[in-house]
Design an enzyme around this catalytic site. Structure first.
Site, PDB file in Angstrom:
ATOM      1  N   CYS A 135      -7.416  30.486  59.934  1.00  0.00           N
ATOM      2  CA  CYS A 135      -6.318  31.011  60.200  1.00  0.00           C
ATOM      3  C   CYS A 135      -5.344  30.339  61.016  1.00  0.00           C
ATOM      4  CB  CYS A 135      -6.540  32.326  61.126  1.00  0.00           C
ATOM      5  SG  CYS A 135      -5.069  33.312  61.461  1.00  0.00           S
ATOM      6  N   CYS A 138      -2.812  32.226  63.066  1.00  0.00           N
ATOM      7  CA  CYS A 138      -3.416  32.669  64.691  1.00  0.00           C
ATOM      8  C   CYS A 138      -3.544  31.182  65.535  1.00  0.00           C
ATOM      9  CB  CYS A 138      -5.014  33.191  64.681  1.00  0.00           C
ATOM     10  SG  CYS A 138      -5.310  33.929  63.150  1.00  0.00           S
ATOM     11  N   ASP A 139      -3.937  30.200  65.038  1.00  0.00           N
ATOM     12  CA  ASP A 139      -4.256  28.709  65.710  1.00  0.00           C
ATOM     13  C   ASP A 139      -3.335  27.673  65.550  1.00  0.00           C
ATOM     14  OD1 ASP A 139      -6.536  30.240  66.427  1.00  0.00           O
ATOM     15  OD2 ASP A 139      -7.888  29.433  64.900  1.00  0.00           O
TER      16      ASP A 139
END
Ligand code: NAP
Length: 308
Positions: A135, A138-139
């Protein structure tokens, strides 16, 4: 403990939320069960510019956040962190099991979407959270000004490569064939981007690194030669898989596990419908998920009204 509703929706992505909006407007008592937080796979998309009505684009979290707000305003009960573990069907009622509770309903819409496939190469599992990710939204922030690799040649890989290119120093897109699978508009954007380098005809062999990702080993499909690419992060986008096993024999699935429906999104069990990416279909987009959610809801409404 049992909770009774007329409809249960499993999955809180665009398909499930749209179904919830339609069912609440139709006066059907409905609960939506979501395994994490509402939004579904769209939460992982930083910038959506093919959903009609947003000429400047919109982020996945804002778009699905608005859908959830609309559903909640209509009174939809949304239970987050409630992963459906099994669905039973007896005497014309469904029982959807979640942890120690179960939810009884006249109809069910399966809208669980899909999950990221793992490639299964050495180092992938052991370095998750230490450079390996599924992701970018997200990261991605952990890789500011660092070099990263994206594995895959589909829409997910290219759109996430574009997201990462806003943060990372350099993004390598590693694809096993000479031709990308992604839609042309994404291919054009990627090839214009000076921070993204395409590495075609390369098969990932393993991720190297002790405590953190240090490099990815690749095999060239033409020469068979092995090379090592130094990167701090590797993002995998090698396809999606539906998690439909918990439906048991209630719905037919294709070889990849996608639920087979008729044109009204009915499965083989009366009252059980499927909507969105979890369904066997030719186009998986937010717009088609929204259409599915509406269609499944309207047909579920008819089913419930006949049984009332
Ligand atoms: P996908 O279309 O299935 O693409 C998966 C990619 O991973 C393919 O390029 C595939 O290579 C590669 N791959 C698969 N197995 C591999 C392996 N063992 N080793 C190396 N590479 C491997 O998956 P996706 O990109 O996640 O897209 C899924 C669906 O969501 C699609 O319908 C897509 O259109 C939709 N989607 C749309 C958008 C958008 O519209 N912006 C964004 C995200 C997703 P091959 O090409 O060689 O098979």
């Amino acid at each position: 403990m049992s909770n009774a509703y007329e409809a249960a929706i499993i999955g809180g992505g665009p398909a499930g939320l749209t179904a919830g909006i339609y069912l609440m407007r139709a006066g059907i008592e409905t609960i939506l069960l979501e395994k994490q937080i509402v939004g579904g796979a769209a939460l992982n998309t930083e910038h959506i510019d093919n959903y009609p009505g947003f000429p400047d684009g919109i982020s996945g979290s804002e778009l699905t956040g608005r859908m959830a707000e609309q559903a909640r305003k209509l009174g939809l009960v949304i239970k987050e962190f409630s992963r459906a573990e099994g669905v039973g069907y007896t005497d014309g009622f469904f029982e959807t099991g979640v942890d120690k509770e179960s939810y009884r309903s006249v109809g069910v819409i399966a809208a669980m979407g899909t999950e990221a496939l793992k490639l299964g190469i050495p180092g992938e599992e052991t370095l998750v959270g230490r450079g390996v990710s599924y992701c970018a939204t997200c990261d991605g922030m952990f890789f500011r000004n660092l070099d990263v690799a994206v594995v895959g040649g589909g829409d997910s890989a290219l759109s996430e490569a574009l997201t990462l290119a806003n943060i990372a120093a350099k993004v390598y897109v590693i694809h096993r064939r000479d031709q990308l699978r992604a839609q042309q508009i994404l291919q054009a954007r990627v090839s214009r981007h000076d921070k993204i380098e395409l590495m075609l005809g390369k098969v990932p062999l393993r991720i190297n690194g002790g405590n953190e990702v240090e490099s990815i080993a690749l095999r060239d499909t033409k020469t068979d030669g092995e090379s090592e690419l130094k990167v701090s992060g590797v993002f995998f986008y090698v396809g999606l898989r539906p998690e439909t096993g918990f439906l048991g024999n209630l719905a037919d699935r294709d070889d990849a596990g996608f639920i087979v429906t008729d044109e009204n999104l009915r499965t083989k069990t009366p009252g059980l419908f499927a909507a969105g990416d979890v369904r066997r279909k030719s186009l998986r987009q937010i717009s088609t998920a929204v259409g599915d959610g509406a269609l499944a809801a309207v047909n579920l409404e008819k089913f419930v009204l006949e049984k009332r």
